[in-house]
Scaffold this active site. Structure first.
Site, PDB file in Angstrom:
ATOM      1  N   ASP A   1       0.850  -1.188   0.000  1.00 37.30           N
ATOM      2  CA  ASP A   1       0.000   0.000   0.000  1.00 37.30           C
ATOM      3  C   ASP A   1       0.883   1.234   0.000  1.00 37.30           C
ATOM      4  O   ASP A   1       2.093   1.157   0.237  1.00 37.30           O
ATOM      5  CB  ASP A   1      -0.969   0.018   1.195  1.00 37.30           C
ATOM      6  CG  ASP A   1      -0.252  -0.160   2.528  1.00 37.30           C
ATOM      7  OD1 ASP A   1       0.757   0.547   2.766  1.00 37.30           O
ATOM      8  OD2 ASP A   1      -0.679  -1.008   3.325  1.00 37.30           O
TER       9      ASP A   1
ATOM     10  N   LYS B   1      -4.210  -0.066  -3.273  1.00 37.47           N
ATOM     11  CA  LYS B   1      -5.496  -0.736  -3.052  1.00 37.47           C
ATOM     12  C   LYS B   1      -6.574   0.300  -2.747  1.00 37.47           C
ATOM     13  O   LYS B   1      -6.326   1.319  -2.116  1.00 37.47           O
ATOM     14  CB  LYS B   1      -5.398  -1.748  -1.906  1.00 37.47           C
ATOM     15  CG  LYS B   1      -5.056  -1.156  -0.545  1.00 37.47           C
ATOM     16  CD  LYS B   1      -4.872  -2.237   0.500  1.00 37.47           C
ATOM     17  CE  LYS B   1      -4.439  -1.628   1.835  1.00 37.47           C
ATOM     18  NZ  LYS B   1      -4.119  -2.648   2.837  1.00 37.47           N
TER      19      LYS B   1
ATOM     20  N   GLY C   1      -5.522 -11.238   3.981  1.00 35.68           N
ATOM     21  CA  GLY C   1      -6.362 -10.955   2.818  1.00 35.68           C
ATOM     22  C   GLY C   1      -5.684 -10.028   1.829  1.00 35.68           C
ATOM     23  O   GLY C   1      -5.602 -10.321   0.629  1.00 35.68           O
TER      24      GLY C   1
ATOM     25  N   ASP D   1      -2.108  -9.854   9.329  1.00 36.57           N
ATOM     26  CA  ASP D   1      -3.165 -10.266  10.253  1.00 36.57           C
ATOM     27  C   ASP D   1      -3.989 -11.400   9.637  1.00 36.57           C
ATOM     28  O   ASP D   1      -3.717 -12.568   9.860  1.00 36.57           O
ATOM     29  CB  ASP D   1      -4.037  -9.062  10.600  1.00 36.57           C
ATOM     30  CG  ASP D   1      -4.935  -9.315  11.801  1.00 36.57           C
ATOM     31  OD1 ASP D   1      -5.104 -10.487  12.193  1.00 36.57           O
ATOM     32  OD2 ASP D   1      -5.483  -8.345  12.351  1.00 36.57           O
TER      33      ASP D   1
END
Length: 335
Positions: free
Chosen positions: A180, A203, A236, A233
């Site tokens: 990111d 993103k 995804g 985490d």
């Protein structure tokens, strides 16, 4: 100024293997045993945490090793209660070694009527008697300013650089990827250390936790891509970024993440992803499921944290550990 040269370590229940590895490494570096303080950290039937230190710590330079990882609240309370126990036992100085600093993602108010929990944790640690913080890759560097005590924020980038250069050898077709825009500085740092190109995956979200679109900024065609981030985490974003890179022509995708939180469906996603491997540190104790995953590999923090602990105890530079030339000898034989 009195130089403190006899550090002693106490650990909670968050990451005992890392604590033992640090004490073992410190013993080797000092040429004399550095054992963990004999203490018990346990829970009453109602969940209350109780700490009892069995050794005399009066006038000692104490280091509490405790990551505030899952279960974050229990591990944080253990840390606070250990600090209080040591302070009331007249320890000379209390340093909290927190490889993974929980609540760091709550470092600012993103909406009305929300807390800044990272600042609250900083206040709690200070009030409990902690006089210095040693941590690794804070999610937000400005958290250091939440404390009115010294904070040493070490970086995993030099350790990752050593690992990348050992396993990848030729850097001519390697590109470091930031998953990111906010992580560009971290990715640029690793790219600079290994002499690689840099690209970004941008993103966009329609709703929290839901990625609508990913765009690659930079050319990754026929490149071996290394995604760099501080926290994984649920994995995804990481797995989606890897898919996007492969779609854009990347030969293979590797990931280097400092803190492997790996909650929920993370391990299953990683196992099924197009990533070739995920490299994490042991800042958080790795679960049996993660250890069994063929795509997950761990690099140790003990050599760096042991040397940093000794440097703090002896009043010498910690910033010297930002350089892989300094860390190289410490990591010989760990690959």
């Amino acid at each position: 100024m009195n130089t403190l040269i006899e550090p002693k370590i106490i650990t909670g229940n968050s990451n005992p293997p890392l604590a033992k590895a640090i004490s073992s490494r410190m013993s080797m570096l000092r040429g004399k045993p550095v054992s963990l303080i004999d203490a018990r950290v346990e829970r009453f039937n109602d969940g209350e945490i109780f700490v009892e230190v069995y050794e005399n710590v009066r006038g000692e330079d104490m280091f509490i090793l405790q990551s505030t990882s899952n279960p974050a609240n229990d591990n944080l309370m253990e840390l606070l209660i250990m600090a209080d126990a040591l302070r009331r036992s007249s320890a000379d100085r209390i340093t909290a070694v927190i490889p993974y600093f929980g609540y760091a993602r709550q470092d600012r108010r993103t909406k009305a009527r929300t807390p800044i929990s990272a600042k609250l944790v900083a206040n709690l640690l200070t009030q409990a008697g902690v006089e210095r913080i040693l941590t690794v890759d804070l999610h937000a560097a400005q958290i250091q300013g939440f404390f009115d005590i010294p904070v040493d924020n070490l970086y995993a980038a030099p350790v990752f650089a050593l690992d990348v250069m050992h396993h990848f050898k030729d850097m001519s077709d390697v590109t470091v990827i930031s998953p990111d825009v906010g992580g560009v500085a971290r990715a640029r740092e690793l790219a600079k250390r290994i002499g690689a190109d840099l690209a970004i995956v941008d993103k966009r979200r329609n709703n929290p936790g839901e990625i609508a679109e990913m765009t690659v900024i930079g050319d990754v065609t026929d490149r071996r891509c290394i995604i760099v981030d501080d926290i994984c985490d649920t994995a995804g974003t990481l797995c989606k970024a890897a898919e996007t890179l492969i779609e854009q022509g990347a030969k293979e995708v590797h990931s280097y993440i400092t803190h492997g939180v790996l909650s929920g469906p993370a391990i299953e996603r990683i196992e099924k992803s197009v990533m070739k491997q995920l490299v994490i540190t042991d800042s958080i104790q790795i679960s049996p499921e993660a250890a069994a995953c063929s795509k997950i590999r761990t690099v140790p923090l003990a050599p760096m944290l042991a040397q940093a602990t000794l440097n703090i105890a002896n009043g010498t530079s910690v910033s010297s550990l930002f350089d892989e030339d300094t860390l190289g000898p410490l990591y010989q034989g760990t690959y």
